[in-house]
Design an enzyme around this catalytic site. Structure first.
Site, PDB file in Angstrom:
ATOM      1  N   LYS A  22       0.837  -1.204   0.000  1.00 38.25           N
ATOM      2  CA  LYS A  22       0.000   0.000   0.000  1.00 38.25           C
ATOM      3  C   LYS A  22       0.872   1.253   0.000  1.00 38.25           C
ATOM      4  CE  LYS A  22      -1.029   0.447   5.011  1.00 38.25           C
ATOM      5  NZ  LYS A  22      -0.777   1.883   5.267  1.00 38.25           N
ATOM      6  N   SER A  23       2.083   1.169   0.536  1.00 39.00           N
ATOM      7  CA  SER A  23       2.984   2.324   0.537  1.00 39.00           C
ATOM      8  C   SER A  23       3.338   2.738  -0.886  1.00 39.00           C
ATOM      9  CB  SER A  23       4.260   2.005   1.322  1.00 39.00           C
ATOM     10  OG  SER A  23       3.987   1.802   2.689  1.00 39.00           O
ATOM     11  N   ARG A  27       1.691   6.021  -3.258  1.00 36.20           N
ATOM     12  CA  ARG A  27       2.620   6.969  -3.887  1.00 36.20           C
ATOM     13  C   ARG A  27       2.422   6.989  -5.405  1.00 36.20           C
ATOM     14  NH1 ARG A  27       4.531   5.565   0.893  1.00 36.20           N
ATOM     15  NH2 ARG A  27       6.076   6.845   1.987  1.00 36.20           N
ATOM     16  N   SER A 147       7.212  11.063   8.658  1.00 37.42           N
ATOM     17  CA  SER A 147       7.797  11.109   7.321  1.00 37.42           C
ATOM     18  C   SER A 147       6.727  11.306   6.253  1.00 37.42           C
ATOM     19  CB  SER A 147       8.569   9.816   7.037  1.00 37.42           C
ATOM     20  OG  SER A 147       7.689   8.700   7.016  1.00 37.42           O
ATOM     21  N   ASP A 300       6.400   0.683  12.094  1.00 35.61           N
ATOM     22  CA  ASP A 300       5.239  -0.189  11.915  1.00 35.61           C
ATOM     23  C   ASP A 300       5.541  -1.646  12.242  1.00 35.61           C
ATOM     24  OD1 ASP A 300       3.551   1.866  11.226  1.00 35.61           O
ATOM     25  OD2 ASP A 300       3.765   1.595   9.068  1.00 35.61           O
ATOM     26  N   ARG A 331      -0.226   3.437  20.193  1.00 39.02           N
ATOM     27  CA  ARG A 331       0.224   2.051  20.173  1.00 39.02           C
ATOM     28  C   ARG A 331       1.059   1.682  21.390  1.00 39.02           C
ATOM     29  NH1 ARG A 331       1.517   1.427  13.628  1.00 39.02           N
ATOM     30  NH2 ARG A 331      -0.686   1.145  13.023  1.00 39.02           N
TER      31      ARG A 331
END
Length: 421
Positions: A22-23, A27, A147, A300, A331
């Site tokens: 998904k990253s 993008r 980021s 993550d 978290r």
């Protein structure tokens, strides 16, 4: 409330088709929106976080509901600001999304000339954004918060008439995610690079069409299968993961190196760099007695390693966790509370470190029920705890945010999932 009871198999032998990254998908989709006539990338992720971007770009509604997708919120905010033809849009999300800060990004875009107004609380979504031409230029932004803010600015940099020179102040966290952004941009013809340890320059060179661009599969999703191999009592455990790349630019590909310290060996079917291949995971029989690791570049992965180390009896001290408090949930606190249900006492330091030194308590329940806090990684990281004893996962549907077919893959691997409790 939906609850799944999870029981692990005695033997673990399976092949898994992982979801696409998904990253990279998100993008590539932003670049696709900025690149007129560019083909839609192939093998896009089918997770919620990517689906909301696809829907927003396809339907272009006046009010864009990004739901719980933090990356999408940051990337779409920059895109809508720099895309003059987008007109005026409101971008919003879940109740939790409205608590996640975005002021640093908004302030940076405003300095570039963006027209953004807060619809609710100052510094938080929802936002009213009017697209306009942005000239670009030099900009400073804190590197120690998220980021995603930096990546959002970089992605629109090639479209700015003066380009973008971005200077990052303070410690730069999650640097591999910034590098992934730059790599994806260059895949589509952008001229963008680090010019100093704290400076990135994006020159005003528009994106180019890239037909048949293929998205590799997700190393973050792979981490949960590494966890299962590590925890499985099956000494001959074997998991094959398809569609991963050796030399991947995904920051979480570091998972293979960290898990080598916990007794999991990684073998690539093909060593051809830049081509998807099948990765086989097996036990090596060697495990460190203690693990200390700085997750500043891969936060993550923290939940996965907290769970696996404790259940393996490996004391740990993990640093670089400062961004965990502003994720889908806090978290740090969620891990402390849910690990206590499994009998493990964690300690944190200033919300930036987590440690376990072997302190145990009796189980509060013979069938611990893990709360997921609307956080996909809580469900994904705690499900493999079933190798220690059966567990219940509350609100298991949250996995759709990044790994929609996770429960199906577990059942295929031999896990028993009672969905009727």
């Amino acid at each position: 409330m939906t609850r799944y009871k999870i029981e692990a198999p005695k033997q673990l032998r399976t092949t898994v088709k992982l979801p696409a990254s998904k990253s990279i998908s998100n993008r590539a989709l932003i670049i696709h929106a900025l690149c007129e006539g560019c083909d839609v990338p192939e093998n896009l992720s089918d997770c919620d976080d990517t689906e909301v971007v696809i829907r927003a770009l396809r339907e272009r509604p006046d009010v864009i509901d990004i739901k719980a997708a933090g990356t999408a919120m940051r990337f779409m905010t920059a895109l809508l600001s720099a895309l003059e033809k987008s007109g005026t849009r409101i971008i919003t999300g879940t109740a939790r999304m409205k608590q996640r800060p975005i002021k640093i990004l908004v302030d940076a875009l405003r300095k570039l000339g963006a027209q953004i107004e807060y619809e609710g609380q100052e510094g938080f979504p929802p936002l009213r954004i009017t697209g306009r031409h942005l000239e670009g230029g030099e900009l400073e932004i804190a590197g120690n918060v998220s980021s995603q803010y930096i990546s959002a600015l970089l992605l629109v940099g090639p479209m700015l008439s003066k380009g973008l020179t971005l200077r990052l102040t303070g410690e730069v966290i999650s640097r591999p995610y910034i590098d992934l952004t730059l790599w994806t941009m260059r895949e589509f013809g952008a001229d963008a690079e680090w010019t100093d340890h704290d400076t990135i320059e994006v020159r005003p060179v528009p994106y180019q069409k890239r037909p048949h661009y293929f998205i590799e599969n997700d190393w973050s999703a792979a981490s949960y299968w590494y966890e299962m191999v590590a925890l499985s009592p099956d000494k001959e455990a074997e998991v094959k993961l398809t569609g991963l790349m050796d030399g991947s630019k995904q920051g979480d590909s570091t998972v293979r190196y960290i898990f080598s310290l916990l007794g999991v060996r990684t073998q690539f079917e093909s060593k051809t760099t830049g081509k998807p291949t099948t990765v086989t995971l097996r036990k090596s029989g060697h495990c460190v007695p203690r693990l200390e690791y700085d997750f500043v570049n891969s936060p993550d992965l923290a939940q996965t390693f907290v769970v696996v180390c404790a259940l393996m009896g490996v004391p740990f001290r993990f640093t670089g966790l400062q961004t965990l408090k502003i994720k889908e949930t806090d978290r740090i606190e969620a891990l402390k509370k849910e690990m206590l249900k499994l009998g493990y006492v964690l300690h944190d330091t200033d919300g930036q470190e987590l440690a376990w030194e072997g302190e145990r308590l009796e189980l509060q329940s013979s069938l611990p029920a893990i709360d997921t806090y609307e956080d996909h990684r809580m469900a994904l990281a705690f499900a493999p705890a079933a190798f220690a004893h059966p567990v219940v996962i509350n609100h298991p549907g949250v996995v759709s945010k990044s790994y929609p077919h996770f429960w199906d893959d577990l059942e295929h691997a031999g896990f028993l999932i009672d969905k009727e409790i």
